[in-house]
Motif scaffolding. Structure first.
Motif, PDB file in Angstrom:
ATOM      1  N   ASP A  50      -6.357   4.262   0.254  1.00 21.03           N
ATOM      2  CA  ASP A  50      -5.392   5.362  -0.476  1.00 21.03           C
ATOM      3  C   ASP A  50      -4.153   5.216   0.143  1.00 21.03           C
ATOM      4  OD1 ASP A  50      -4.913   5.853   2.587  1.00 21.03           O
ATOM      5  OD2 ASP A  50      -5.961   8.172   1.720  1.00 21.03           O
ATOM      6  N   LEU A  51      -2.908   6.470  -1.037  1.00 21.27           N
ATOM      7  CA  LEU A  51      -1.677   5.935  -0.424  1.00 21.27           C
ATOM      8  C   LEU A  51      -1.288   5.639   0.898  1.00 21.27           C
ATOM      9  CD1 LEU A  51       0.922   5.116  -1.518  1.00 21.27           C
ATOM     10  CD2 LEU A  51       1.404   7.765  -2.370  1.00 21.27           C
ATOM     11  N   GLU A  52      -1.296   7.079   2.185  1.00 23.21           N
ATOM     12  CA  GLU A  52      -1.670   6.802   3.376  1.00 23.21           C
ATOM     13  C   GLU A  52      -1.904   4.741   3.631  1.00 23.21           C
ATOM     14  OE1 GLU A  52      -2.900   8.379   7.463  1.00 23.21           O
ATOM     15  OE2 GLU A  52      -2.638   9.701   5.288  1.00 23.21           O
ATOM     16  N   GLY A  53      -3.057   4.743   3.346  1.00 27.53           N
ATOM     17  CA  GLY A  53      -3.868   3.432   4.153  1.00 27.53           C
ATOM     18  C   GLY A  53      -2.862   2.278   4.091  1.00 27.53           C
ATOM     19  N   LEU A  54      -2.521   2.511   2.183  1.00 30.84           N
ATOM     20  CA  LEU A  54      -1.378   1.393   1.238  1.00 30.84           C
ATOM     21  C   LEU A  54       0.132   1.333   2.280  1.00 30.84           C
ATOM     22  CD1 LEU A  54      -0.757  -1.294  -0.402  1.00 30.84           C
ATOM     23  CD2 LEU A  54      -0.179   1.320  -1.831  1.00 30.84           C
ATOM     24  N   ASN A  55       0.083   2.447   2.701  1.00 31.71           N
ATOM     25  CA  ASN A  55       1.644   2.159   2.641  1.00 31.71           C
ATOM     26  C   ASN A  55       1.505   1.770   4.489  1.00 31.71           C
ATOM     27  OD1 ASN A  55       4.733   3.400   2.399  1.00 31.71           O
ATOM     28  ND2 ASN A  55       4.663   4.884   4.308  1.00 31.71           N
ATOM     29  N   ARG A  80       5.680  11.034  -3.887  1.00 31.80           N
ATOM     30  CA  ARG A  80       4.571  10.429  -3.426  1.00 31.80           C
ATOM     31  C   ARG A  80       4.708   8.750  -4.505  1.00 31.80           C
ATOM     32  NH1 ARG A  80      -0.578  13.872  -3.906  1.00 31.80           N
ATOM     33  NH2 ARG A  80      -1.853  11.852  -4.639  1.00 31.80           N
ATOM     34  N   HIS A  81       6.087   9.164  -5.894  1.00 29.91           N
ATOM     35  CA  HIS A  81       6.087   7.943  -7.200  1.00 29.91           C
ATOM     36  C   HIS A  81       7.059   7.282  -6.350  1.00 29.91           C
ATOM     37  CE1 HIS A  81       8.228   6.566 -10.364  1.00 29.91           C
ATOM     38  NE2 HIS A  81       7.239   6.610 -10.849  1.00 29.91           N
ATOM     39  N   ASP A  82       7.812   7.201  -5.263  1.00 32.18           N
ATOM     40  CA  ASP A  82       8.965   6.146  -4.792  1.00 32.18           C
ATOM     41  C   ASP A  82       7.966   6.091  -3.662  1.00 32.18           C
ATOM     42  OD1 ASP A  82      10.788   7.599  -6.541  1.00 32.18           O
ATOM     43  OD2 ASP A  82      11.621   9.122  -4.437  1.00 32.18           O
ATOM     44  N   ILE A  83       6.461   5.923  -3.137  1.00 37.55           N
ATOM     45  CA  ILE A  83       5.764   5.447  -1.804  1.00 37.55           C
ATOM     46  C   ILE A  83       4.905   4.370  -2.546  1.00 37.55           C
ATOM     47  CG2 ILE A  83       4.090   5.660  -0.361  1.00 37.55           C
ATOM     48  CD1 ILE A  83       5.528   8.556   0.097  1.00 37.55           C
ATOM     49  N   LEU A  84       4.567   5.239  -3.989  1.00 37.53           N
ATOM     50  CA  LEU A  84       3.634   3.831  -5.594  1.00 37.53           C
ATOM     51  C   LEU A  84       4.764   3.037  -5.497  1.00 37.53           C
ATOM     52  CD1 LEU A  84       1.142   3.921  -6.229  1.00 37.53           C
ATOM     53  CD2 LEU A  84       1.602   4.921  -8.247  1.00 37.53           C
ATOM     54  N   ASN A  85       5.621   3.258  -6.272  1.00 40.90           N
ATOM     55  CA  ASN A  85       6.532   2.114  -6.567  1.00 40.90           C
ATOM     56  C   ASN A  85       6.686   1.105  -5.545  1.00 40.90           C
ATOM     57  OD1 ASN A  85       5.989   2.705  -8.962  1.00 40.90           O
ATOM     58  ND2 ASN A  85       8.316   3.781  -9.104  1.00 40.90           N
ATOM     59  N   LYS A  86       7.644   1.277  -4.754  1.00 45.37           N
ATOM     60  CA  LYS A  86       7.377   0.371  -3.250  1.00 45.37           C
ATOM     61  C   LYS A  86       6.614  -0.035  -2.744  1.00 45.37           C
ATOM     62  CE  LYS A  86       7.265   1.794   1.084  1.00 45.37           C
ATOM     63  NZ  LYS A  86       7.121   2.545   2.192  1.00 45.37           N
ATOM     64  N   ASN A  87       6.026   0.388  -2.489  1.00 42.40           N
ATOM     65  CA  ASN A  87       4.620  -0.793  -2.397  1.00 42.40           C
ATOM     66  C   ASN A  87       3.566  -1.796  -3.649  1.00 42.40           C
ATOM     67  OD1 ASN A  87       3.374   0.081   0.507  1.00 42.40           O
ATOM     68  ND2 ASN A  87       3.878   1.978  -0.251  1.00 42.40           N
ATOM     69  N   ARG A 131       5.696  -4.957  -3.035  1.00 45.70           N
ATOM     70  CA  ARG A 131       5.753  -5.657  -2.264  1.00 45.70           C
ATOM     71  C   ARG A 131       4.488  -6.326  -2.362  1.00 45.70           C
ATOM     72  NH1 ARG A 131       3.338  -3.804   2.854  1.00 45.70           N
ATOM     73  NH2 ARG A 131       2.307  -1.593   2.562  1.00 45.70           N
ATOM     74  N   LEU A 132       3.875  -5.501  -3.571  1.00 50.33           N
ATOM     75  CA  LEU A 132       2.142  -6.194  -3.268  1.00 50.33           C
ATOM     76  C   LEU A 132       2.483  -7.518  -4.376  1.00 50.33           C
ATOM     77  CD1 LEU A 132      -0.305  -3.013  -3.651  1.00 50.33           C
ATOM     78  CD2 LEU A 132      -0.307  -4.847  -2.277  1.00 50.33           C
ATOM     79  N   LYS A 133       3.549  -6.874  -4.950  1.00 51.89           N
ATOM     80  CA  LYS A 133       3.559  -8.255  -6.617  1.00 51.89           C
ATOM     81  C   LYS A 133       4.545  -9.383  -6.294  1.00 51.89           C
ATOM     82  CE  LYS A 133       2.362  -6.636 -10.581  1.00 51.89           C
ATOM     83  NZ  LYS A 133       1.365  -7.024 -11.502  1.00 51.89           N
ATOM     84  N   LYS A 134       4.959  -9.391  -4.920  1.00 50.39           N
ATOM     85  CA  LYS A 134       5.276  -9.965  -4.233  1.00 50.39           C
ATOM     86  C   LYS A 134       4.393 -10.666  -3.479  1.00 50.39           C
ATOM     87  CE  LYS A 134      10.150 -10.893  -1.037  1.00 50.39           C
ATOM     88  NZ  LYS A 134      11.175 -10.928   0.050  1.00 50.39           N
ATOM     89  N   ASN A 135       3.406 -10.541  -3.026  1.00 45.59           N
ATOM     90  CA  ASN A 135       2.268 -11.452  -2.451  1.00 45.59           C
ATOM     91  C   ASN A 135       1.423 -11.614  -3.300  1.00 45.59           C
ATOM     92  OD1 ASN A 135       3.191 -11.050   0.565  1.00 45.59           O
ATOM     93  ND2 ASN A 135       3.591  -8.972   0.109  1.00 45.59           N
ATOM     94  N   LYS A 136       2.010 -11.109  -4.483  1.00 52.11           N
ATOM     95  CA  LYS A 136       0.621 -11.402  -5.761  1.00 52.11           C
ATOM     96  C   LYS A 136      -0.702 -11.608  -5.121  1.00 52.11           C
ATOM     97  CE  LYS A 136       2.906 -16.171  -6.570  1.00 52.11           C
ATOM     98  NZ  LYS A 136       2.910 -17.426  -7.059  1.00 52.11           N
TER      99      LYS A 136
END
Length: 291
Positions: A184-189, A247-254, A257-262
């Protein structure tokens, strides 16, 4: 063994798109991973029509000849399902489904399609600060066993550390894998960028975000405080707006960084959408891998 979860997953795949989704999902999976699992064998001289991506520039520089890496394909892929656990997974999604149930059905759907295509399925999760590693197997009875054991895990007393699970993989499993992280978002963060980078350097990585319920509506239960949220808070428009923004800010931030790592990600909040969402994830992963 009665295939309780497998039968439900088959039914859910069929319901999702009038019995067409099975073929769509199966075809998408094949198109992404056919010939993807490759092991390095040796170096040879470059010939016309070789892929420039396979050129070993360091070795070419040393030898004075353009050399390419030669690979041999593995017969099967190793699909690792990394599951989040902990008390937070007993909460509901934004569509009022238990997050644990969505995690289980998502993992089951991935596993079902992988096994149908002749691949191996493994599972890993942290239960009460102990890594539970289910080794790679290749039939639906093994998948049913893994799903059942995950469902029976002690979530209420478990403070899961997803990053610790990923670090276990980085340190202990060297074989090439396709890793699906279900959290979930917490786990991803809480997954460190260092762990994401290390995983992506060695494996294909895809991520499923299970969306939490928002603090709106009626009779919402706070699993941390173990009581119902006062209605005055649920009806506070300003508070709800702040929650959405955070939550929108946390999701966008993640996402960045996911995109950066493909690493591609989808968000799921209900059972019926799982097959189509997984098609979306696989197709976006295929596109990202080709760029």
């Amino acid at each position: 063994m009665r295939l309780k979860y497998i039968n439900q997953i088959q039914a859910n795949i069929s319901i999702a798109s009038h019995k067409k989704t099975t073929n769509f999902l199966d075809g998408t999976y094949k198109s992404v991973y056919r010939g993807k699992s490759m092991n390095f064998e040796n170096l040879r001289e470059y010939v016309i029509n070789d892929d420039v991506k396979d050129i070993d520039w360091k070795a070419s520089s040393r030898s004075g000849t353009i050399l390419v890496k030669q690979f041999i394909a593995e017969k099967k892929h190793n699909i690792m399902l990394v599951m989040d656990t902990g008390k937070k997974m007993t909460a509901d999604t934004s569509a009022n489904f238990p997050k644990k149930e969505i995690a289980l059905f998502t993992a089951g759907t991935i596993g079902y399609i992988a096994i149908k295509n002749g691949d191996y399925i493994g599972m890993m999760y942290n239960n009460n600060n102990k890594i539970n590693y289910k080794p790679f197997k290749y039939n639906l009875y093994n998948l049913e066993e893994y799903l059942t054991e995950y469902e029976k895990s002690n979530f209420l007393d478990n403070s899961s550390n997803l990053n610790e699970t990923l670090n276990y993989i980085i340190k202990n499993i060297k074989k090439k894998m396709i890793i699906f992280i279900i959290t979930d978002l917490e786990g991803l963060n809480n997954i460190t960028t260092k762990s994401l980078k290390a995983l992506r350097e060695a494996h294909d990585v895809l991520l499923v975000n299970i969306e939490d319920a928002y603090m709106t509506g009626e009779n919402l239960f706070d699993i941390d405080e173990e009581n119902y949220i006062p209605s005055v808070l649920l009806q506070d428009n300003k508070l709800n707006e702040i929650e959405h923004e955070i939550r929108h800010d946390i999701l966008n931030k993640n996402k960045k960084r996911l995109k950066k790592n493909k690493i591609e990600m989808i968000t799921i909040n209900d059972k019926i959408s799982i097959p189509l969402k997984l098609i979306e994830l696989l197709e976006s992963h295929k596109y990202a891998s080709n760029n």
